[in-house]
Design a protein around this motif. Structure first.
Motif, short mmCIF file in Angstrom:
data_model
loop_
_atom_site.label_atom_id
_atom_site.label_comp_id
_atom_site.label_asym_id
_atom_site.label_seq_id
_atom_site.Cartn_x
_atom_site.Cartn_y
_atom_site.Cartn_z
N VAL A 7 0.75 -1.16 -0.09
CA VAL A 7 -0.13 0.05 -0.04
C VAL A 7 0.79 1.25 -0.05
O VAL A 7 1.66 1.52 0.93
N ILE A 8 0.64 2.04 -0.88
CA ILE A 8 1.20 3.44 -1.03
C ILE A 8 0.32 4.48 -0.66
O ILE A 8 -0.41 4.84 -1.55
N PRO A 9 0.67 5.10 0.45
CA PRO A 9 -0.48 6.21 0.77
C PRO A 9 -0.78 7.14 -0.05
O PRO A 9 0.42 7.72 -0.99
N GLY A 10 -1.60 7.83 -0.24
CA GLY A 10 -1.74 9.07 -0.72
C GLY A 10 -2.41 10.25 -0.13
O GLY A 10 -2.75 10.17 1.09
N ILE A 11 -2.46 11.37 -0.48
CA ILE A 11 -2.88 12.50 0.11
C ILE A 11 -4.37 12.71 0.07
O ILE A 11 -4.78 12.78 -0.92
N THR A 12 -5.09 12.61 1.14
CA THR A 12 -6.42 12.41 1.10
C THR A 12 -6.96 13.81 0.81
O THR A 12 -6.59 14.87 1.42
N SER A 13 -8.00 13.76 -0.11
CA SER A 13 -8.82 15.07 -0.28
C SER A 13 -9.34 15.65 0.95
O SER A 13 -9.68 16.85 1.15
N SER A 14 -9.77 14.83 1.98
CA SER A 14 -10.53 15.25 3.09
C SER A 14 -9.75 16.41 3.64
O SER A 14 -10.11 17.37 4.39
#
Ligand SMILES: C[S@@+](CC[C@H](N)C(=O)[O-])C[C@H]1O[C@@H](n2cnc3c(N)ncnc32)[C@H](O)[C@@H]1O
Length: 238
Positions: free
Chosen positions: A111-118
């Motif tokens: 899993v490669i984290p992403g910057i969440t839109s929230s």
């Protein structure tokens, strides 16, 4: 054989991580959703297979089981599969469900984290979700289940964080506003912002209060995808 879940970030393709971009460059297959910066696909290998499984663009929408089946099938063909999702894969992204399916089939994953839109979408609209002395807590919820009362888990009237962030809440905005006002921590003057297509060239921001935001959203033709932020942080940088 491997499946890599990559969070693409909130929309502006430059907001993907370096690690996520490298995974895209090396992938044999990319299974992608709506809300990813489509320019990201330009980084794929020339012979990479690109499979769209989103819900918009007039194509038929893929059920989660169908997406799971594609991931398993392509991995079993001994391919490196990137599952590319908007924001972060685990935040209202069903990433966990896909991993459970991969585990069932003993398929290695990463899993490669992403910057969440929230968090990022309010941020680019100059709204920090916390601000010393004004907001020391925030809650992120889905506004999508409001009509399905039997299964409803989110009770906006009971949320007590200083800042509330609602994803997938635009369609039911009127209902959400009524629920939020049932909590004595908020009143008709509580600031609200709606940001649609955040971080993208067609980003739109509408600000108001719980009293007038429904009218303002209508006047400004606000439509999904968008994020609703409620709390004093909305105007703190003005
Ligand atoms: C299914 S959720 C996925 C969220 C994603 N996993 C994340 O971490 O950002 C989709 C919702 O995220 C919000 N969203 C995602 N990208 C957005 C953007 N660029 N601007 C505004 N809202 C966005 C909207 O509320 C949209 O309906």
């Amino acid at each position: 054989m491997k499946v890599i879940l990559v969070g693409a970030g909130p929309g502006d393709e430059e907001l993907i991580t370096l690690k996520g971009l490298n995974a895209i460059k090396n992938a044999d297959v990319i299974v992608y959703d709506d809300l990813i910066g489509e320019n990201l696909l330009k980084y794929a290998k020339d012979n990479a297979e690109l499979i769209y499984v989103g819900k918009r663009k007039g194509k038929h929408s893929h059920k989660q089981e169908e997406i799971n089946r594609i991931l398993v099938e392509k991995a079993k063909e001994n391919k490196t599969v990137v599952r590319l999702k908007g924001g972060d894969s685990f935040i209202f992204g069903r990433g966990g469900e896909e991993i459970l399916e991969l585990k069932k089939h003993n398929i290695p994953y990463e899993v490669i984290p992403g910057i969440t839109s929230s968090i990022a979408v309010p941020e680019v609209a100059d709204i920090p979700l916390t601000h010393r002395k004004v907001a020391t807590s925030f809650t992120v919820v889905t506004g999508h289940e409001a009509e399905d009362k039997d299964k409803k888990q989110v009770k906006l009237s009971e949320l007590n964080a200083d800042t509330i962030v609602i994803l997938m809440g635009i369609t039911n905005l009127k209902h959400h506003v009524a629920e939020l006002l049932k909590n004595s921590r908020r009143n008709e003057q509580t600031p609200v912002a709606i940001i649609t297509n955040g971080t993208k060239s067609n980003q739109k921001i509408v600000k108001g209060t719980l009293k007038n935001i429904v009218k303002k959203a209508e006047e400004n033709d606000i439509a999904p995808p968008g994020i609703i932020v409620i709390g004093d942080v909305v105007n703190i940088l003005e």
